[in-house]
Write an enzyme that holds these catalytic residues in place. Structure first.
Site, PDB file in Angstrom:
ATOM      1  N   GLY A  60      -6.922  -2.564   3.251  1.00  0.00           N
ATOM      2  CA  GLY A  60      -5.987  -1.544   3.698  1.00  0.00           C
ATOM      3  C   GLY A  60      -5.451  -0.767   2.520  1.00  0.00           C
ATOM      4  O   GLY A  60      -5.466  -1.250   1.385  1.00  0.00           O
ATOM      5  N   GLN A  65       0.161   4.772  -2.147  1.00  0.00           N
ATOM      6  CA  GLN A  65      -0.613   4.135  -3.208  1.00  0.00           C
ATOM      7  C   GLN A  65      -1.526   5.116  -3.938  1.00  0.00           C
ATOM      8  O   GLN A  65      -2.005   4.815  -5.031  1.00  0.00           O
ATOM      9  CB  GLN A  65      -1.450   2.988  -2.651  1.00  0.00           C
ATOM     10  CG  GLN A  65      -0.592   1.824  -2.175  1.00  0.00           C
ATOM     11  CD  GLN A  65      -1.470   0.717  -1.645  1.00  0.00           C
ATOM     12  OE1 GLN A  65      -1.792   0.691  -0.465  1.00  0.00           O
ATOM     13  NE2 GLN A  65      -1.867  -0.186  -2.521  1.00  0.00           N
ATOM     14  N   CYS A 110      -2.621  -6.740  -3.741  1.00  0.00           N
ATOM     15  CA  CYS A 110      -2.365  -5.324  -3.496  1.00  0.00           C
ATOM     16  C   CYS A 110      -3.141  -4.509  -4.513  1.00  0.00           C
ATOM     17  O   CYS A 110      -3.188  -4.870  -5.692  1.00  0.00           O
ATOM     18  CB  CYS A 110      -0.861  -5.074  -3.637  1.00  0.00           C
ATOM     19  SG  CYS A 110      -0.375  -3.365  -3.377  1.00  0.00           S
ATOM     20  N   LEU A 111      -3.750  -3.418  -4.062  1.00  0.00           N
ATOM     21  CA  LEU A 111      -4.505  -2.549  -4.965  1.00  0.00           C
ATOM     22  C   LEU A 111      -3.616  -1.938  -6.050  1.00  0.00           C
ATOM     23  O   LEU A 111      -4.098  -1.558  -7.105  1.00  0.00           O
ATOM     24  CB  LEU A 111      -5.186  -1.432  -4.170  1.00  0.00           C
ATOM     25  CG  LEU A 111      -6.283  -1.882  -3.205  1.00  0.00           C
ATOM     26  CD1 LEU A 111      -6.656  -0.748  -2.257  1.00  0.00           C
ATOM     27  CD2 LEU A 111      -7.500  -2.386  -3.949  1.00  0.00           C
ATOM     28  N   HIS A 153       1.918  -5.184   5.731  1.00  0.00           N
ATOM     29  CA  HIS A 153       1.818  -4.914   4.297  1.00  0.00           C
ATOM     30  C   HIS A 153       1.735  -3.398   4.052  1.00  0.00           C
ATOM     31  O   HIS A 153       2.470  -2.858   3.212  1.00  0.00           O
ATOM     32  CB  HIS A 153       0.572  -5.623   3.742  1.00  0.00           C
ATOM     33  CG  HIS A 153       0.321  -5.407   2.288  1.00  0.00           C
ATOM     34  ND1 HIS A 153       0.440  -6.411   1.360  1.00  0.00           N
ATOM     35  CD2 HIS A 153      -0.060  -4.301   1.591  1.00  0.00           C
ATOM     36  CE1 HIS A 153       0.150  -5.929   0.150  1.00  0.00           C
ATOM     37  NE2 HIS A 153      -0.161  -4.652   0.273  1.00  0.00           N
ATOM     38  N   GLU A 154       0.859  -2.721   4.804  1.00  0.00           N
ATOM     39  CA  GLU A 154       0.681  -1.274   4.596  1.00  0.00           C
ATOM     40  C   GLU A 154       1.902  -0.477   5.059  1.00  0.00           C
ATOM     41  O   GLU A 154       2.315   0.479   4.398  1.00  0.00           O
ATOM     42  CB  GLU A 154      -0.591  -0.767   5.278  1.00  0.00           C
ATOM     43  CG  GLU A 154      -1.880  -1.419   4.802  1.00  0.00           C
ATOM     44  CD  GLU A 154      -2.075  -1.465   3.295  1.00  0.00           C
ATOM     45  OE1 GLU A 154      -1.511  -0.620   2.567  1.00  0.00           O
ATOM     46  OE2 GLU A 154      -2.794  -2.370   2.830  1.00  0.00           O
ATOM     47  N   HIS A 157       4.560  -0.395   2.529  1.00  0.00           N
ATOM     48  CA  HIS A 157       4.365   0.626   1.485  1.00  0.00           C
ATOM     49  C   HIS A 157       5.003   1.956   1.890  1.00  0.00           C
ATOM     50  O   HIS A 157       5.498   2.688   1.036  1.00  0.00           O
ATOM     51  CB  HIS A 157       2.873   0.865   1.220  1.00  0.00           C
ATOM     52  CG  HIS A 157       2.260  -0.099   0.263  1.00  0.00           C
ATOM     53  ND1 HIS A 157       2.720  -0.302  -1.025  1.00  0.00           N
ATOM     54  CD2 HIS A 157       1.197  -0.933   0.409  1.00  0.00           C
ATOM     55  CE1 HIS A 157       1.978  -1.198  -1.634  1.00  0.00           C
ATOM     56  NE2 HIS A 157       1.042  -1.613  -0.784  1.00  0.00           N
TER      57      HIS A 157
END
Length: 184
Positions: A60, A65, A110-111, A153-154, A157
């Protein structure tokens, strides 16, 4: 095409801002950004493409991000029945959730975080999310297990929240009480 060079890292102020709603119907620019985000997530899961373009595997990504402070997410994940859930969404919102919690036994990554972060991240075991698809249709998704965690999680953000904000700082490895452990 989005690459890891486009992904901002922790400490960048955009990651701590509350993202703005996307004006609907979505502009061609916003649709393009969301399509690019989806392409990134899918490509990152294909080993040949991930190696070729130096992509970290992800399931995701949220627009903040890539330094776009708008409420857009792209998720490409399989559930516990091996069904693929692939969604590119505008203005996703959790409209209901369970009292029961869950957490990933391997923790979350996380990216935008280039370090290992130890600790369990308590999440709602089940969530219902309402959002608008790329083609302008409203969807209502009932999620549990890994997909529920990924959506939370997304969506975090979009609200300037990082996954490690949820970890028990006194005892990161303390299992959240009464929560369902989800293997990945």
């Amino acid at each position: 095409m989005i690459t890891m060079n486009d992904v901002i890292r922790e400490g960048h102020p955009t990651l701590r801002k509350v993202a703005e709603e996307v004006n609907l119907p979505a502009s061609e620019e916003d649709k393009g950004t969301l399509k690019d985000m989806m392409e990134f997530v899918i490509n990152s899961q294909v080993p040949e493409l991930a190696n070729k373009y130096d992509l970290r595997p992800g399931i995701g990504i949220a627009a903040p991000q890539i330094n776009v402070s708008k409420r857009m997410i792209a998720i490409h994940v399989t559930d516990d029945q091996e069904s693929l859930l692939s969604y590119a969404l505008f203005n996703p919102k959790i409209i209901s959730h369970s009292v029961e919690k869950s957490y990933l036994t391997v923790g979350e990554g996380c990216l935008s975080v280039d370090r290992e972060v130890e600790g369990y991240v308590p999440r709602y075991a089940r969530v219902t999310v309402k959002a608008i698809t790329l083609d302008g249709k409203e969807v209502k998704l009932r999620l549990k297990g890994l997909p529920a965690i990924v959506f939370q999680h997304e969506i975090d953000h979009l609200n300037g929240v990082m996954f490690y904000d949820h970890i028990n700082q006194e005892d990161p490895m303390e299992e959240p009480e009464g929560a369902i452990a989800i293997e990945r």
